[in-house]
Enzyme design. Structure first.
Site, PDB file in Angstrom:
ATOM      1  N   SER A 112       0.852  -1.192   0.000  1.00  0.00           N
ATOM      2  CA  SER A 112       0.000   0.000   0.000  1.00  0.00           C
ATOM      3  C   SER A 112       0.884   1.238   0.000  1.00  0.00           C
ATOM      4  O   SER A 112       2.039   1.186   0.422  1.00  0.00           O
ATOM      5  CB  SER A 112      -0.900   0.008   1.239  1.00  0.00           C
ATOM      6  OG  SER A 112      -1.583   1.241   1.370  1.00  0.00           O
ATOM      7  N   TYR A 125      -2.277  -0.411  10.438  1.00  0.00           N
ATOM      8  CA  TYR A 125      -2.243  -0.769   9.015  1.00  0.00           C
ATOM      9  C   TYR A 125      -0.943  -0.297   8.367  1.00  0.00           C
ATOM     10  O   TYR A 125      -0.286  -1.060   7.646  1.00  0.00           O
ATOM     11  CB  TYR A 125      -3.450  -0.149   8.315  1.00  0.00           C
ATOM     12  CG  TYR A 125      -3.618  -0.571   6.871  1.00  0.00           C
ATOM     13  CD1 TYR A 125      -4.225  -1.775   6.550  1.00  0.00           C
ATOM     14  CD2 TYR A 125      -3.177   0.247   5.828  1.00  0.00           C
ATOM     15  CE1 TYR A 125      -4.394  -2.166   5.228  1.00  0.00           C
ATOM     16  CE2 TYR A 125      -3.338  -0.136   4.505  1.00  0.00           C
ATOM     17  CZ  TYR A 125      -3.950  -1.332   4.212  1.00  0.00           C
ATOM     18  OH  TYR A 125      -4.110  -1.717   2.899  1.00  0.00           O
TER      19      TYR A 125
END
Length: 248
Positions: A112, A125
């Site tokens: 990501s 995250y």
């Protein structure tokens, strides 16, 4: 070419497999909890026996909670790392040895942009995606030191994907920082594998913007991010899913 799909949800697994079979593909589907090392070993052995060598491994499993750090229960933090980071090790340890033996294969990790840039309400995250991206970078170097020249590694770094699992997603400048569709993201991933690219940012301009923003102080980076209005509202009152997080 045989396709192998490992999903935590058997219903989703069979839906995807059915669509591919209808298109004339040969597909094998397996259900596995990628956070359970022993279960990964068992399913990997089945794959090797029933299908054969795995030439492309795509680590795509991920969970997301979207809560402020002070609100994060310990089990959600652990789950985030177990799925987003540790699972990569369990699958790689099962399929990478054969790739090394043959000196061919391709490993893809869906990381990501949050694995390269801090984002509010995504501390767990971001940390887990930084870990995944760092693991791929280190593995790339490791394989080169081993003299394995034909094993390809690709790290995918998308921005926010509109899976419907993140609520109140927003972008003040969607022409610069769009909200990605699942279909577009998947198309880029496939093209990146075919082109054997090592590091891929989706969209491409997000990499240039990341490199530019990194030239500034943290305070300035925050001002830029705040002005861009790109992100989402934190999950405060929402009840967590079965595993304490949402799959994305």
């Amino acid at each position: 070419m045989n396709e192998i799909h490992l999903f935590p949800c058997q219903e989703n697994n069979e839906n995807v497999a059915s669509q591919l079979r209808a298109a004339g593909r040969t597909v094998f589907s397996y259900k596995v909890d990628v956070t359970n090392e022993q279960e990964v070993i068992q399913v990997a052995n089945r794959v090797k026996q029933e299908v054969g060598d795995v030439s492309i491994l795509i680590n795509n499993a991920g969970v997301f909670s979207g809560q402020p750090l002070v609100n994060l229960p310990s089990h959600i933090i652990r789950r985030c790392f177990e799925v987003n980071s540790m699972a990569h090790f369990w699958t790689l340890q099962q399929f990478l040895p054969r790739m090394i033996e043959l000196d061919r294969g391709h490993v893809v990790a869906v990381a990501s942009i949050a694995g390269h840039q801090g984002v509010p309400y995504m501390t767990d995250y971001c940390a887990s995606k930084y870990a995944a991206a760092g693991m791929m970078e280190a593995l790339n170097m490791e394989l080169k030191f081993m003299g394995k020249k034909h094993i390809r590694l690709t790290t995918i770094n998308p921005i926010i994907i509109t899976t419907g699992l993140i609520s109140n997603v927003k972008s003040r400048f969607p022409c610069l920082l769009p909200l990605l569709t699942v279909e577009k993201t998947a198309d880029v991933v496939v093209r990146s594998i075919l082109k054997e690219e090592e590091e891929v940012f989706i969209p491409k301009r997000s990499e240039y913007m990341k490199n530019l923003v990194e030239c500034f102080s943290r305070n300035t980076r925050f001002r830029i991010l705040d002005y861009a209005g790109y992100g989402f509202d934190p999950v405060i009152t929402k009840q967590p899913g079965k595993n304490g997080a949402e799959i994305v």
